[in-house]
Write an enzyme that holds these catalytic residues in place. Structure first.
Site, mmCIF file in Angstrom:
data_model
loop_
_atom_site.group_PDB
_atom_site.id
_atom_site.type_symbol
_atom_site.label_atom_id
_atom_site.label_comp_id
_atom_site.label_asym_id
_atom_site.label_seq_id
_atom_site.Cartn_x
_atom_site.Cartn_y
_atom_site.Cartn_z
ATOM 1 N N SER A 1 0.808 -1.217 0.000
ATOM 2 C CA SER A 1 0.000 0.000 0.000
ATOM 3 C C SER A 1 0.841 1.267 0.000
ATOM 4 C CB SER A 1 -0.940 0.010 1.220
ATOM 5 O OG SER A 1 -0.200 -0.070 2.423
ATOM 6 N N GLY B 1 -1.716 -4.663 1.555
ATOM 7 C CA GLY B 1 -1.718 -5.922 2.290
ATOM 8 C C GLY B 1 -0.701 -6.929 1.782
ATOM 9 N N ASN C 1 4.757 -5.725 5.854
ATOM 10 C CA ASN C 1 3.630 -6.509 6.366
ATOM 11 C C ASN C 1 4.091 -7.833 6.965
ATOM 12 O OD1 ASN C 1 1.465 -4.715 5.822
ATOM 13 N ND2 ASN C 1 1.561 -5.250 3.659
ATOM 14 N N ASP D 1 -5.170 7.327 9.769
ATOM 15 C CA ASP D 1 -4.948 5.964 10.260
ATOM 16 C C ASP D 1 -3.581 5.802 10.900
ATOM 17 O OD1 ASP D 1 -3.166 5.821 8.115
ATOM 18 O OD2 ASP D 1 -4.426 4.490 6.924
ATOM 19 N N HIS E 1 -0.402 5.324 6.654
ATOM 20 C CA HIS E 1 -0.045 5.642 5.278
ATOM 21 C C HIS E 1 0.304 7.118 5.115
ATOM 22 C CE1 HIS E 1 -2.668 2.043 5.071
ATOM 23 N NE2 HIS E 1 -1.770 1.668 4.169
#
Length: 239
Positions: free
Chosen positions: A65, A102, A130, A213, A216
């Site tokens: 992402s 992801g 991740n 969030d 990002h």
């Protein structure tokens, strides 16, 4: 994905991990639930937008992402900013953003072959974060990263390969976090590719440079990421 300083609080780090693990496919493309559509439509669209002719060399960004530019318009992501700079300098390159939210190194390895149907002049690999946030065994992450690099090298020996270094918060333990950080420079040195020491340098952990969030980068954050990677790209594209 954060530099290892005491600035981010433990709560912030744990929240970071919780959100990423809870929403492993959080990009607008991934929300469609169809990665094949993302790949087919995204690749075709970006090739068309970045083309200065079918024979222009290909610059392929392959990642998660962060590369995809989650929450932003395509032109605001750091691959989009690279494309804009190339156009500004009148350097003919086709820029493809193959970021998928992801993505782990294992899932990246399974889809890489599709993107290598055409030779990239430059291949930027941004994966591993991740894995680290999920506590995946570092031996597995290392194996997958090496396999992706070697796949490109074996198929296209003349391609320039850049590996984006990553860091993670110490929620999996300080030993794991430090070993994770050291993974990228070791792989780059042993595989003979160029290392971008830390993709999110000056961005990670700064609330002003990340979306609500806390994960990002904002458009401003991506602009800083662009400044981090451009010195590594510039000599390769003749800028």
């Amino acid at each position: 994905m954060f530099r290892m300083t005491p600035t981010p609080s433990l709560i912030y780090c744990l929240f970071f991990c919780f959100v990423v693990l809870s929403f492993p496919a959080c990009s607008p493309s991934a929300e469609k639930g169809d990665s094949d559509v993302f790949e087919e439509e995204g690749l075709a669209e970006q090739e068309a937008q970045g083309a200065e002719g079918e024979n222009a060399p290909l610059l392929l960004f392959f990642g998660n992402s962060l590369t995809a530019g989650y929450g932003l318009d395509a032109e605001e992501s750091f691959p989009g900013l690279v494309e804009a700079r190339l156009k500004e300098l009148e350097i003919a390159y086709r820029v493809v953003n193959a970021g998928l939210s992801g993505e782990t190194t294992a899932s990246g390895l399974t889809r890489l072959d599709w993107f290598l149907e055409e030779e990239p002049a430059i291949f930027v690999l941004e994966l591993g974060a991740n894995d680290g946030l999920r506590g995946i065994a570092l031996t597995e992450t290392e194996k997958n990263l090496r396999s992706m690099i070697q796949l490109v090298q074996e198929r296209y020996p003349d391609a320039a390969i850049l590996l984006a270094g990553m860091q993670i918060p110490p929620n999996m333990g300080t030993e794991y976090a430090e070993a994770f950080r050291q993974l990228f420079p070791r792989i780059a040195a042993e595989e003979g590719v160029t290392l971008i020491p830390f993709l999110l340098e000056r961005v990670a952990g700064d609330p002003d440079l990340n979306l609500p969030d806390g994960i990002h980068p904002t458009a401003e954050g991506h602009a800083i990421v662009f400044e981090t990677i451009w010195p590594f790209l510039a000599p390769l594209v003749g800028a």
